[in-house]
Motif scaffolding. Structure first.
Motif, short mmCIF file in Angstrom:
data_model
loop_
_atom_site.label_atom_id
_atom_site.label_comp_id
_atom_site.label_asym_id
_atom_site.label_seq_id
_atom_site.Cartn_x
_atom_site.Cartn_y
_atom_site.Cartn_z
N PRO A 56 25.37 52.33 35.71
CA PRO A 56 26.00 53.58 36.16
C PRO A 56 26.91 53.39 37.38
CG PRO A 56 23.64 53.56 36.67
CD PRO A 56 23.90 52.41 35.77
N LEU A 57 26.59 52.44 38.25
CA LEU A 57 27.44 52.18 39.41
C LEU A 57 28.77 51.57 38.99
CD1 LEU A 57 24.80 50.72 41.89
CD2 LEU A 57 25.80 53.01 41.91
N PRO A 103 36.90 50.69 36.05
CA PRO A 103 37.36 51.14 34.73
C PRO A 103 36.85 50.27 33.59
CG PRO A 103 39.09 49.88 35.73
CD PRO A 103 37.96 49.91 36.74
N PHE A 104 35.65 49.72 33.71
CA PHE A 104 35.07 48.94 32.63
C PHE A 104 33.55 49.08 32.68
CE2 PHE A 104 34.84 46.15 36.19
CZ PHE A 104 36.13 45.91 36.63
N THR A 105 32.87 48.52 31.71
CA THR A 105 31.45 48.73 31.55
C THR A 105 30.66 47.49 31.94
OG1 THR A 105 31.41 47.95 29.26
CG2 THR A 105 31.91 50.30 29.64
N ALA A 106 29.37 47.71 32.17
CA ALA A 106 28.48 46.59 32.44
C ALA A 106 28.41 45.66 31.23
CB ALA A 106 27.08 47.11 32.78
N GLU A 107 28.48 46.22 30.04
CA GLU A 107 28.44 45.40 28.82
C GLU A 107 29.62 44.43 28.78
OE1 GLU A 107 25.88 48.79 28.37
OE2 GLU A 107 28.00 48.68 28.91
N MET A 108 30.80 44.89 29.20
CA MET A 108 31.95 44.00 29.22
C MET A 108 31.74 42.86 30.21
SD MET A 108 34.87 42.84 30.81
CE MET A 108 35.34 44.03 32.07
N THR A 153 41.91 46.35 57.45
CA THR A 153 40.95 47.25 56.80
C THR A 153 40.46 46.62 55.51
OG1 THR A 153 42.80 48.43 55.75
CG2 THR A 153 41.90 49.38 57.76
N GLY A 154 39.21 46.90 55.17
CA GLY A 154 38.64 46.33 53.95
C GLY A 154 37.32 46.96 53.61
N CYS A 155 36.54 46.25 52.80
CA CYS A 155 35.27 46.76 52.31
C CYS A 155 34.23 45.64 52.32
CB CYS A 155 35.44 47.30 50.89
SG CYS A 155 33.97 48.14 50.26
N ASN A 156 33.03 45.96 52.77
CA ASN A 156 31.94 44.99 52.83
C ASN A 156 31.11 44.93 51.56
OD1 ASN A 156 32.48 46.07 55.62
ND2 ASN A 156 31.08 44.41 56.17
N ARG A 157 31.08 45.99 50.81
CA ARG A 157 30.07 46.15 49.76
C ARG A 157 30.67 46.02 48.37
NH1 ARG A 157 26.76 51.67 48.57
NH2 ARG A 157 25.25 50.84 47.07
N GLY A 158 29.99 45.27 47.50
CA GLY A 158 30.46 45.13 46.14
C GLY A 158 29.53 44.25 45.34
N PHE A 159 30.09 43.61 44.30
CA PHE A 159 29.30 42.76 43.41
C PHE A 159 29.90 41.37 43.31
CE2 PHE A 159 28.62 47.06 41.53
CZ PHE A 159 27.25 47.14 41.70
N PHE A 160 29.04 40.37 43.20
CA PHE A 160 29.43 39.04 42.77
C PHE A 160 29.04 38.92 41.30
CE2 PHE A 160 30.39 38.35 46.96
CZ PHE A 160 30.47 37.04 47.38
N LEU A 161 29.96 38.47 40.47
CA LEU A 161 29.70 38.28 39.05
C LEU A 161 29.73 36.80 38.74
CD1 LEU A 161 29.36 39.35 36.12
CD2 LEU A 161 31.87 39.45 36.00
N GLU A 162 28.59 36.22 38.45
CA GLU A 162 28.50 34.80 38.12
C GLU A 162 28.68 34.63 36.62
OE1 GLU A 162 24.77 33.32 39.53
OE2 GLU A 162 25.45 33.22 41.62
#
Length: 271
Positions: free
Chosen positions: A255-256, A262-267, A162-171
């Motif tokens: 917002p997503l 548990p952290f912000t886009a700014e971080m 089981t797993g998840c397909n959807r998320g973010f890549f952070l470069e």
């Protein structure tokens, strides 16, 4: 889950463990040159920074905290770094450092999982997480629910992935970090899990995660935002999405990120 089934959830994180095999970019085992690169202070500082900012907060923030988390390290890891890791994970319920000598990669993983297994479990759901990635705060709760619903259908004696397909890549980039929204075609590694009967030693590290559905009954959620994967100079594998991936503006993502992590886009922008 059917009555009588006691499913234990165990996470596995390899924290710069000097295994024999398991590294795609060369070096292995007790080779002094390899350990020198693996334990280089500047490299470990980068790993700890991502662990402290991403992986650990995402584990501490789980809405379901009834899981064990194993941190696999080498016995050769200098005390300075081992003590730092031990202090950091102290607030995490069920956290345990397992220090092993260098040995073949999968053998070490199997031994570390076995050391965390409860005597009362009938099944174990073992998931993987790297020290530079993050899971959404509902990952454990969702995994428990999905496994409970699907295991009786898939087969109590058969592996279920089981797993998840959807998320973010952070470069992580010198000219400013970039965020990409990804919806994978094949299962990603972040939080990917395998459920088996407790006496079966096969686990999620047995096969390349991209090929899980070729060998096992596999369910991956394409609706929930489930992970953040970092892309940086120390990646051992070649980070790439197997499905769709598109750059996302930070204002739109904020917002997503706040909703699921548990952290912000700014971080993330300044990591």
């Amino acid at each position: 889950m059917k009555p009588g089934i006691r499913n234990q959830i165990i996470g596995m994180m390899r924290f710069s463990y000097p295994s024999e095999g398991g590294f795609l970019k060369g070096g292995q085992g007790e080779d002094p040159a390899f350990e020198a690169r693996l334990y280089a202070p500047d490299r470990l500082e980068r790993r700890f920074r991502m662990f402290e900012k991403l992986a650990l907060p995402s584990l501490l923030a789980q809405t379901d905290d009834d899981f064990r988390m194993v941190f696999l390290i080498g016995r050769s890891l200098p005390d300075l770094w081992r003590d730092r890791l031990t202090d950091l994970i102290a607030p995490l319920r069920g956290a345990r450092v397992v220090a092993l000598p260098s040995m073949p990669h999968y053998k070490a993983i199997r031994r570390a999982f076995a050391m965390a297994l409860s005597d009362t479990a009938t099944h174990v759901t073992g998931f993987r997480l790297d020290d530079d990635d993050a899971l959404d705060r509902d990952h454990i709760a969702r995994m428990r629910q999905v496994v409970g619903a699907l295991l009786p259908i898939s087969g109590l004696d058969l592996p279920l992935v089981t797993g998840c397909n959807r998320g973010f890549f952070l470069e992580l980039r010198a000219d400013g970090n970039r965020l990409l929204a990804a919806n994978e075609k094949n299962p990603g590694a972040q939080g990917l899990a395998m459920t088996t009967p407790a006496q079966v030693s096969e686990n999620i590290f047995r096969r390349n995660h991209r090929f899980a559905s070729q060998f096992y009954n596999t369910f991956t959620d394409a609706n929930q935002i489930g992970f953040i994967r970092t892309v940086h100079m120390d990646n051992d594998s070649d980070p790439h999405a197997t499905g769709s991936i598109e750059p996302m503006e930070w204002d739109a993502a904020a917002p997503l990120i706040a909703q699921h992590f548990p952290f912000t886009a700014e971080m993330l922008q300044t990591l």
